[in-house]
Design a protein around this motif. Structure first.
Motif, PDB file in Angstrom:
ATOM      1  N   GLU A 174       0.834  -1.210   0.000  1.00 54.97           N
ATOM      2  CA  GLU A 174       0.000   0.000   0.000  1.00 54.97           C
ATOM      3  C   GLU A 174       0.865   1.255   0.000  1.00 54.97           C
ATOM      4  O   GLU A 174       0.598   2.217  -0.737  1.00 54.97           O
ATOM      5  N   GLU A 175       1.907   1.258   0.823  1.00 54.22           N
ATOM      6  CA  GLU A 175       2.804   2.405   0.904  1.00 54.22           C
ATOM      7  C   GLU A 175       3.472   2.664  -0.446  1.00 54.22           C
ATOM      8  O   GLU A 175       3.590   3.819  -0.886  1.00 54.22           O
ATOM      9  N   ALA A 176       3.891   1.610  -1.118  1.00 51.62           N
ATOM     10  CA  ALA A 176       4.535   1.746  -2.423  1.00 51.62           C
ATOM     11  C   ALA A 176       3.578   2.355  -3.438  1.00 51.62           C
ATOM     12  O   ALA A 176       3.950   3.248  -4.214  1.00 51.62           O
ATOM     13  N   GLU A 177       2.331   1.898  -3.419  1.00 45.99           N
ATOM     14  CA  GLU A 177       1.333   2.422  -4.355  1.00 45.99           C
ATOM     15  C   GLU A 177       1.076   3.911  -4.110  1.00 45.99           C
ATOM     16  O   GLU A 177       0.996   4.701  -5.048  1.00 45.99           O
ATOM     17  N   ILE A 178       0.975   4.310  -2.823  1.00 47.09           N
ATOM     18  CA  ILE A 178       0.702   5.710  -2.470  1.00 47.09           C
ATOM     19  C   ILE A 178       1.865   6.601  -2.890  1.00 47.09           C
ATOM     20  O   ILE A 178       1.666   7.707  -3.416  1.00 47.09           O
ATOM     21  N   LEU A 179       3.098   6.138  -2.670  1.00 49.76           N
ATOM     22  CA  LEU A 179       4.277   6.946  -2.988  1.00 49.76           C
ATOM     23  C   LEU A 179       4.690   6.849  -4.457  1.00 49.76           C
ATOM     24  O   LEU A 179       5.580   7.581  -4.899  1.00 49.76           O
ATOM     25  N   GLY A 180       4.062   5.942  -5.194  1.00 48.19           N
ATOM     26  CA  GLY A 180       4.409   5.803  -6.608  1.00 48.19           C
ATOM     27  C   GLY A 180       5.755   5.153  -6.834  1.00 48.19           C
ATOM     28  O   GLY A 180       6.461   5.475  -7.801  1.00 48.19           O
ATOM     29  N   VAL A 181       6.130   4.215  -5.941  1.00 46.58           N
ATOM     30  CA  VAL A 181       7.384   3.483  -6.088  1.00 46.58           C
ATOM     31  C   VAL A 181       7.073   1.991  -6.189  1.00 46.58           C
ATOM     32  O   VAL A 181       5.923   1.568  -6.013  1.00 46.58           O
ATOM     33  N   ASN A 182       8.072   1.191  -6.464  1.00 44.61           N
ATOM     34  CA  ASN A 182       7.869  -0.252  -6.529  1.00 44.61           C
ATOM     35  C   ASN A 182       7.869  -0.864  -5.138  1.00 44.61           C
ATOM     36  O   ASN A 182       8.554  -0.377  -4.233  1.00 44.61           O
ATOM     37  N   GLU A 183       7.117  -1.923  -4.969  1.00 39.47           N
ATOM     38  CA  GLU A 183       7.106  -2.619  -3.688  1.00 39.47           C
ATOM     39  C   GLU A 183       8.519  -3.111  -3.362  1.00 39.47           C
ATOM     40  O   GLU A 183       9.229  -3.606  -4.249  1.00 39.47           O
ATOM     41  N   LYS A 184       8.925  -2.928  -2.143  1.00 43.53           N
ATOM     42  CA  LYS A 184      10.242  -3.273  -1.611  1.00 43.53           C
ATOM     43  C   LYS A 184      11.344  -2.330  -2.080  1.00 43.53           C
ATOM     44  O   LYS A 184      12.526  -2.602  -1.849  1.00 43.53           O
ATOM     45  N   ASP A 185      10.956  -1.222  -2.738  1.00 44.27           N
ATOM     46  CA  ASP A 185      11.939  -0.162  -2.977  1.00 44.27           C
ATOM     47  C   ASP A 185      12.311   0.466  -1.642  1.00 44.27           C
ATOM     48  O   ASP A 185      11.517   0.464  -0.688  1.00 44.27           O
ATOM     49  N   SER A 186      13.501   1.038  -1.565  1.00 47.87           N
ATOM     50  CA  SER A 186      13.916   1.723  -0.341  1.00 47.87           C
ATOM     51  C   SER A 186      13.126   3.020  -0.162  1.00 47.87           C
ATOM     52  O   SER A 186      12.887   3.750  -1.139  1.00 47.87           O
ATOM     53  N   VAL A 187      12.724   3.284   1.071  1.00 47.53           N
ATOM     54  CA  VAL A 187      12.068   4.546   1.412  1.00 47.53           C
ATOM     55  C   VAL A 187      12.765   5.139   2.636  1.00 47.53           C
ATOM     56  O   VAL A 187      13.345   4.411   3.458  1.00 47.53           O
ATOM     57  N   PHE A 188      12.731   6.455   2.722  1.00 46.26           N
ATOM     58  CA  PHE A 188      13.311   7.177   3.851  1.00 46.26           C
ATOM     59  C   PHE A 188      12.182   7.459   4.833  1.00 46.26           C
ATOM     60  O   PHE A 188      11.169   8.059   4.466  1.00 46.26           O
ATOM     61  N   VAL A 189      12.341   7.017   6.090  1.00 45.03           N
ATOM     62  CA  VAL A 189      11.258   7.080   7.070  1.00 45.03           C
ATOM     63  C   VAL A 189      11.655   7.938   8.277  1.00 45.03           C
ATOM     64  O   VAL A 189      12.771   7.835   8.782  1.00 45.03           O
ATOM     65  N   ILE A 190      10.723   8.767   8.699  1.00 42.93           N
ATOM     66  CA  ILE A 190      10.855   9.523   9.950  1.00 42.93           C
ATOM     67  C   ILE A 190       9.683   9.126  10.831  1.00 42.93           C
ATOM     68  O   ILE A 190       8.525   9.196  10.395  1.00 42.93           O
ATOM     69  N   GLU A 191       9.970   8.682  12.040  1.00 40.61           N
ATOM     70  CA  GLU A 191       8.925   8.387  13.022  1.00 40.61           C
ATOM     71  C   GLU A 191       9.066   9.377  14.161  1.00 40.61           C
ATOM     72  O   GLU A 191      10.161   9.544  14.702  1.00 40.61           O
ATOM     73  N   ARG A 192       7.953  10.025  14.530  1.00 44.86           N
ATOM     74  CA  ARG A 192       8.029  11.062  15.562  1.00 44.86           C
ATOM     75  C   ARG A 192       6.910  10.884  16.590  1.00 44.86           C
ATOM     76  O   ARG A 192       5.761  10.646  16.241  1.00 44.86           O
ATOM     77  N   LEU A 193       7.301  10.989  17.865  1.00 42.61           N
ATOM     78  CA  LEU A 193       6.341  11.006  18.963  1.00 42.61           C
ATOM     79  C   LEU A 193       6.471  12.347  19.666  1.00 42.61           C
ATOM     80  O   LEU A 193       7.588  12.836  19.865  1.00 42.61           O
ATOM     81  N   THR A 194       5.343  12.951  20.034  1.00 41.86           N
ATOM     82  CA  THR A 194       5.386  14.194  20.801  1.00 41.86           C
ATOM     83  C   THR A 194       4.549  14.036  22.070  1.00 41.86           C
ATOM     84  O   THR A 194       3.579  13.272  22.107  1.00 41.86           O
ATOM     85  N   PHE A 195       4.973  14.776  23.098  1.00 44.03           N
ATOM     86  CA  PHE A 195       4.326  14.712  24.404  1.00 44.03           C
ATOM     87  C   PHE A 195       4.163  16.130  24.947  1.00 44.03           C
ATOM     88  O   PHE A 195       4.933  17.028  24.609  1.00 44.03           O
ATOM     89  N   VAL A 196       3.169  16.315  25.824  1.00 43.17           N
ATOM     90  CA  VAL A 196       3.062  17.542  26.594  1.00 43.17           C
ATOM     91  C   VAL A 196       2.978  17.123  28.062  1.00 43.17           C
ATOM     92  O   VAL A 196       2.046  16.432  28.475  1.00 43.17           O
ATOM     93  N   LEU A 197       4.011  17.489  28.829  1.00 41.37           N
ATOM     94  CA  LEU A 197       4.077  17.138  30.250  1.00 41.37           C
ATOM     95  C   LEU A 197       3.835  15.655  30.475  1.00 41.37           C
ATOM     96  O   LEU A 197       2.990  15.245  31.256  1.00 41.37           O
ATOM     97  N   GLN A 198       4.560  14.834  29.737  1.00 40.76           N
ATOM     98  CA  GLN A 198       4.535  13.363  29.829  1.00 40.76           C
ATOM     99  C   GLN A 198       3.287  12.727  29.218  1.00 40.76           C
ATOM    100  O   GLN A 198       3.187  11.508  29.146  1.00 40.76           O
ATOM    101  N   LYS A 199       2.309  13.518  28.778  1.00 41.44           N
ATOM    102  CA  LYS A 199       1.115  12.950  28.139  1.00 41.44           C
ATOM    103  C   LYS A 199       1.369  12.843  26.639  1.00 41.44           C
ATOM    104  O   LYS A 199       1.686  13.837  25.995  1.00 41.44           O
ATOM    105  N   PRO A 200       1.224  11.640  26.049  1.00 37.94           N
ATOM    106  CA  PRO A 200       1.477  11.495  24.616  1.00 37.94           C
ATOM    107  C   PRO A 200       0.447  12.245  23.783  1.00 37.94           C
ATOM    108  O   PRO A 200      -0.746  12.233  24.091  1.00 37.94           O
ATOM    109  N   ILE A 201       0.926  12.912  22.730  1.00 43.10           N
ATOM    110  CA  ILE A 201       0.036  13.645  21.834  1.00 43.10           C
ATOM    111  C   ILE A 201      -0.197  12.850  20.560  1.00 43.10           C
ATOM    112  O   ILE A 201      -1.327  12.533  20.196  1.00 43.10           O
ATOM    113  N   THR A 202       0.896  12.500  19.869  1.00 43.72           N
ATOM    114  CA  THR A 202       0.735  11.839  18.575  1.00 43.72           C
ATOM    115  C   THR A 202       1.947  10.971  18.236  1.00 43.72           C
ATOM    116  O   THR A 202       3.059  11.240  18.679  1.00 43.72           O
TER     117      THR A 202
END
Length: 218
Positions: A174-202
């Protein structure tokens, strides 16, 4: 109060109003204000001293430097024409992998938003985001018709702590189709978590085609 600090209404080092003044402004008991100030102080946002009042903490440089980028601005600053497509937007029970990443002990319903950011009509970033509705209840009914989830959160939800992971991955079907690349092609990924006063936001996973270059300034 956290929002005022994040938006620099109360600047670093500024002396904030006293408890009695804040209690009147927020129409609550002084004890409630005191508890809120104590929580902000425990989170390192405020510094409280007897007879000297309460001031906004002078954050260490590593915290003060970090700004979550708005993808629209990122693309426009490179001279591209920005667009985004909302792929899905619904409240559903988060999978165990997400609740664990956010440090939550129980599965719960969260807002799950997926969208594609485009530069000059070409896929630039696929955003797959989970939002803790306890931390940002006002986002529940946002349609994201005119603003992306990324930009909405940056402008509406201040954070006090973040964790960011950068890594290479192989694009799934699904990710490959959305990005317009071939399945199992390399992708650059950023994963981010944010918190406010120890409470998770996203928690958000942002994937780019493998040719993506990330440039940052300090």
């Amino acid at each position: 109060m956290a929002r005022r600090i994040a938006e620099r209404v109360w600047a670093p080092g500024a002396l904030i109003p006293g408890e009695e003044v804040l209690a009147v402004e927020f129409s609550c008991a002084r004890a409630t204000v005191n508890r809120a100030l104590q929580e902000l102080a425990r989170g390192g946002v405020l510094v409280r001293k007897r007879k000297a009042g309460t001031r906004v903490a002078l954050h260490p440089m590593r915290e003060a430097r970090f700004v979550i980028p708005i993808v629209r601005q990122e693309i426009e600053n490179k001279g591209g024409i920005y667009q985004f497509r909302l792929l899905s937007n619904k409240v559903e029970k988060a999978p165990v992998t997400v609740t664990k990443r956010l440090g939550l002990t129980k599965a719960k319903e969260m807002l799950h938003v997926r969208c594609l950011h485009l530069s000059d009509g070409k896929p630039y970033q696929y955003e797959d985001r989970w939002v803790n509705l306890d931390a940002v209840p006002s986002i529940r009914h946002e349609t994201f018709e005119t603003i992306s989830p990324n930009e909405w959160l940056v402008t509406h939800s201040p954070f006090s702590q973040a964790e960011i992971v950068f890594h290479a991955d192989l694009a799934g079907g699904e990710e490959a189709e959305i990005l317009g690349v071939n399945e199992k092609d390399s992708v650059f990924v950023i994963e981010r978590l944010t918190f406010v006063l120890q409470k998770p936001i996203t928690f958000v996973r942002m994937s780019h085609p493998g040719s993506h270059r990330m440039v940052t300034q300090l």
